[in-house]
Design an enzyme around this catalytic site. Structure first.
Site, mmCIF file in Angstrom:
data_model
loop_
_atom_site.group_PDB
_atom_site.id
_atom_site.type_symbol
_atom_site.label_atom_id
_atom_site.label_comp_id
_atom_site.label_asym_id
_atom_site.label_seq_id
_atom_site.Cartn_x
_atom_site.Cartn_y
_atom_site.Cartn_z
ATOM 1 N N CYS A 2 41.750 48.700 45.869
ATOM 2 C CA CYS A 2 42.908 48.801 46.744
ATOM 3 C C CYS A 2 42.814 47.757 47.847
ATOM 4 C CB CYS A 2 43.077 50.163 47.406
ATOM 5 S SG CYS A 2 43.340 51.489 46.250
ATOM 6 N N ARG A 27 41.716 43.213 44.128
ATOM 7 C CA ARG A 27 41.132 44.497 44.518
ATOM 8 C C ARG A 27 41.789 45.670 43.797
ATOM 9 N NH1 ARG A 27 38.042 44.235 49.248
ATOM 10 N NH2 ARG A 27 38.192 46.476 49.388
ATOM 11 N N TRP A 74 44.637 50.492 43.232
ATOM 12 C CA TRP A 74 43.796 50.760 42.070
ATOM 13 C C TRP A 74 43.666 52.288 42.057
ATOM 14 C CZ3 TRP A 74 39.134 53.123 40.883
ATOM 15 C CH2 TRP A 74 38.558 52.772 39.654
ATOM 16 N N ASN A 100 42.879 53.006 51.678
ATOM 17 C CA ASN A 100 41.894 52.619 50.668
ATOM 18 C C ASN A 100 40.723 53.579 50.839
ATOM 19 O OD1 ASN A 100 40.065 51.330 49.021
ATOM 20 N ND2 ASN A 100 39.763 49.569 50.363
ATOM 21 N N GLY A 101 40.327 54.270 49.790
ATOM 22 C CA GLY A 101 39.227 55.229 49.885
ATOM 23 C C GLY A 101 39.591 56.523 49.190
ATOM 24 N N GLU A 488 24.273 40.711 30.452
ATOM 25 C CA GLU A 488 25.376 40.127 31.225
ATOM 26 C C GLU A 488 26.421 39.518 30.285
ATOM 27 O OE1 GLU A 488 26.561 40.316 34.030
ATOM 28 O OE2 GLU A 488 27.748 38.530 34.379
ATOM 29 N N LYS A 492 30.282 40.669 30.242
ATOM 30 C CA LYS A 492 31.376 39.710 30.456
ATOM 31 C C LYS A 492 32.396 39.806 29.325
ATOM 32 C CE LYS A 492 30.951 38.875 33.591
ATOM 33 N NZ LYS A 492 30.356 38.958 34.905
ATOM 34 N N GLU A 495 34.330 43.274 29.376
ATOM 35 C CA GLU A 495 35.229 43.560 30.501
ATOM 36 C C GLU A 495 36.510 42.725 30.475
ATOM 37 O OE1 GLU A 495 33.850 42.839 34.538
ATOM 38 O OE2 GLU A 495 32.611 41.186 33.854
ATOM 39 N N HIS A 511 15.203 49.197 16.134
ATOM 40 C CA HIS A 511 14.972 50.614 16.455
ATOM 41 C C HIS A 511 16.291 51.369 16.598
ATOM 42 C CE1 HIS A 511 10.717 49.799 16.908
ATOM 43 N NE2 HIS A 511 11.037 48.753 17.667
ATOM 44 N N LYS A 610 37.868 44.265 41.733
ATOM 45 C CA LYS A 610 36.768 43.385 42.125
ATOM 46 C C LYS A 610 35.735 44.082 43.004
ATOM 47 C CE LYS A 610 34.901 39.253 42.504
ATOM 48 N NZ LYS A 610 34.137 38.873 41.307
HETATM 49 C C1 F6R Z 1 31.367 42.303 36.588
HETATM 50 C C2 F6R Z 1 31.348 42.500 38.020
HETATM 51 C C3 F6R Z 1 30.855 43.807 38.534
HETATM 52 C C4 F6R Z 1 30.170 43.619 39.909
HETATM 53 C C5 F6R Z 1 29.800 44.978 40.502
HETATM 54 C C6 F6R Z 1 29.067 44.826 41.824
HETATM 55 O O1 F6R Z 1 31.781 41.018 36.240
HETATM 56 O O2 F6R Z 1 31.757 41.661 38.765
HETATM 57 O O3 F6R Z 1 29.994 44.422 37.638
HETATM 58 O O4 F6R Z 1 29.034 42.843 39.736
HETATM 59 O O5 F6R Z 1 30.948 45.731 40.695
HETATM 60 O O6 F6R Z 1 29.841 44.109 42.740
HETATM 61 P P1 F6R Z 1 29.202 43.482 44.035
HETATM 62 O O7 F6R Z 1 28.312 42.366 43.600
HETATM 63 O O8 F6R Z 1 30.365 43.009 44.845
HETATM 64 O O9 F6R Z 1 28.424 44.562 44.717
#
Ligand code: F6R
Length: 615
Positions: A2, A27, A74, A100-101, A488, A492, A495, A511, A610
């Site tokens: 948000c 956000r 969001w 937001n919250g 990772e 990527k 997501e 396994h 984000k």
């Molecule tokens: C994936 C991604 C998330 C963030 C996670 C932590 O591409 O960006 O998995 O890494 O939400 O976010 P931060 O680093 O802002 O604490």
């Protein structure tokens, strides 16, 4: 999670609010809305969809006025509908609020308000919040100059949970309120204007002077004055900070997506992570803001690394780096687990949290828990002035610049590079020789150039992506420090392209996960460590024997035999401490191109936001 923008000043509020919302859209992007106040009349526009759609419909409507609030959502409480979108308006039409919250006791407050005749139109906790302010407003002395402030204050006292809010009242056409507990909120100080926002990126085009609110603080913006108060009626002196972001950094420029732009910015991000941070005469790294002496660091006998998501993967690489080069035992915890696990830690444990945004609530909670128990708690963080930056005992700023794409790329590799520098620093405080340090420093300094060389594989990777874009499943395999890079890579891909992907230590595959392998489940194998090539080759044989295509990522001097791989991406050779950065890049590009070819919204993947500021 948000985004909030508020405005009070001399100019038309709605274009400024909409521009801020566009910059905050990463956000949250399921719905958006704006409320503007002029001549004691509230004008409201909400839209189920993107900010650009809201802007299109809002421009044709009458949203004039120089005081307003806005929100990009969001969803937490209630489905994605126009009713549930913010701003919310109280039943009597007086108070409007963006939030937001999460308000945890909203159901009991809602019941109380319903018993007092309030009818609700949405399913949200935020509408309850808004009506609670209206309830107290009604009860306050009608002649009190602080009627609105007192009603906000009383409401905050009754609510459990987290909030960053902006609120306006039709009786107070020259006052904007903000308050925060657990969700970020900043005030931007412009020329004859103030802005409220959940993130610097919303206001950077108008001002670089900001005040960060702390938990439990309320701000009143009225008649050109900024008054900062606590919920306990204490008046505070605002501390104005200067943001050093360049506005161009948050623009797309010639790129189609922020994610691609940020992949190409990685070389510069590494340069920024290293600037002024080497002591060549001692062949080591140096950090200005750790706030822990070399002597104290020599006493540390355990390091706990804590983070979420991609940053947690950086921690896993950090474990390898620090154990290998500094010989200090390291543990890695999901921040959300650490908080509730009550793990016994030794007093000589150093806790290090990693967060790009510096606002991730789980990471923040882990930091607070660690500090409460008396551990020295540091942070690696990309957002100057963020809550994690302010609450940690010290740390290292990434200086990677704003990361707008929801999928983290340059922030991740910058975290890896800083962890390599930290491993060097800690190693040189212990057993690492001067000569080993010289080679290490040289390799780190050469990394940006190698990153530039690696991103040139873009066209080659696009062609490989065309071949595999329709896959349903994908396995990412790696050993040792390439195992987290495999995790990772899988994160990527899933997501942003919504393809089911999993990362495994290559040898673990037999396994269990090997049951998934068939000709339509390619395996992406990270084969950058010559010392374990032989073992990895047997793992590849196991995959090939079951008909799965293999895409290998290896180094130029050690390619895999052609008959064992269907496709191979060769990255530059480098020091072991730099290879995780280089190996990440082909996977970022593969995910990007595959998602793009499948028509996915790369920068705003479904269901994601984000900055995750709810638990
Ligand atoms: C994936 C991604 C998330 C963030 C996670 C932590 O591409 O960006 O998995 O890494 O939400 O976010 P931060 O680093 O802002 O604490």
């Amino acid at each position: 999670m948000c985004g909030i923008v508020g405005y009070i000043g001399q100019r038309e509020a709605s274009p400024i609010l909409l521009e801020g919302l566009k910059r905050l859209e990463y956000r949250g992007y399921d719905s958006a809305g704006v409320a503007v106040l002029a001549d004691e009349t509230l004008k409201l526009k909400k839209y189920k969809g993107r900010v650009t759609d809201l802007a299109r419909t809002a421009s044709s409507s009458d949203l004039t006025g120089s005081l307003g609030i806005s929100h990009t959502r969001w969803a937490t409480h209630g489905a994605v509908t126009e009713e549930n979108a913010h701003p919310h308006v109280s039943h009597d039409g007086k108070i409007s609020l963006v939030h937001n919250g999460v308000i945890e006791n909203y159901l009991s407050v809602k019941k109380f308000l319903e018993s007092n005749g309030v009818e609700f139109y949405s399913e949200t906790d935020s509408e309850v919040f808004c009506n609670l302010i209206a309830y107290h407003y009604e009860k306050e002395d009608k002649n009190s100059p602080n009627r609105f402030l007192n009603s906000v204050r009383r409401s905050l006292r009754h609510l459990d949970g987290t909030y960053g809010i902006a609120a306006i009242c039709t009786d107070c056409p020259d006052e904007l309120f903000g308050a925060r507990k657990g969700s970020p909120l900043i005030v931007g100080i412009g020329t004859d204007e103030y802005l409220l926002a959940s993130d610097v990126s919303a206001i950077i085009s108008r001002t670089s002077n900001v005040v960060y609110l702390n938990d439990g603080e309320i701000v009143s913006l009225k008649n050109g004055e900024l008054n900062l108060l606590t919920n306990d009626e204490e008046v505070l002196t605002p501390e104005v900070q200067k943001i050093d972001w360049d506005i161009a950094e948050s623009e797309l420029g010639d790129y189609e997506h922020f994610m691609l732009k940020e992949i190409f910015e990685q070389s510069g991000a590494l340069e920024n992570a290293m600037r002024g941070r080497f002591s060549d005469d001692q062949s080591t790294a140096k950090f200005g803001g750790l706030n822990v002496s070399a002597q104290e660091l020599r006493q540390v006998d355990r390091i706990l690394l804590c983070a979420c998501g991609t940053a947690w993967h950086a921690c896993l690489v950090g474990e390898y780096l620090i154990e290998r080069y500094a010989r200090i035992p390291v543990e890695v915890e999901y921040a959300s687990e650490f908080r509730y696990r009550n793990a016994p830690l030794d007093k000589n444990t150093l806790v290090l949290v990693i967060s790009q945004s510096g606002e991730t609530i789980d990471t923040l909670a882990a930091l607070r828990e660690s500090k409460r128990k008396g551990y020295k708690t540091l942070a690696i963080n990309n957002s100057v002035g963020s809550t994690i930056a302010r609450e940690s005992d010290g740390g290292i700023y990434q200086h990677a610049g704003p990361e707008i794409g929801v999928a983290s790329t340059k922030a991740f590799t910058s975290q890896l590079h800083i962890l390599s520098m930290l491993a060097l620093y800690l190693g040189r405080l212990r057993d690492m020789s001067f000569q080993e340090g010289v080679e290490y420093v040289e390799a780190l300094k050469q990394a940006p150039e190698l990153v530039t060389e690696t991103v040139k594989l873009n066209d080659e990777i696009l062609a490989i992506s065309e071949k595999y874009k329709d896959m349903q499943d994908c396995l990412f395999l790696g050993r040792q420090d390439m195992f987290p890079i495999a995790l990772e890579g899988a994160l990527k891909l899933k997501e942003i392209s919504y393809i089911h992907a999993e990362g495994y230590p290559a040898a673990e595959m037999k396994h269990g996960p090997i049951a998934l392998i068939n000709e339509s489940c390619p395996a992406i194998v990270l084969a950058t460590q010559p010392d374990i090539h032989a073992k990895l080759l047997s793992n590849i044989q196991e995959v090939k024997a079951r008909g799965a295509p293999v895409i290998a990522i290896a180094t130029k001097s050690n390619p895999l035999p052609k008959h064992l791989v269907d496709d191979q991406i060769l990255i530059p050779d480098s020091h072991r401490a730099v290879l995780p950065v280089l190996a990440s890049i082909p996977m970022q590009l593969l995910s990007y191109h595959i998602a793009n070819l499948r028509g996915c919204d790369v920068d705003k993947p479904r269901n994601l936001a984000k900055s995750v500021t709810v638990e």
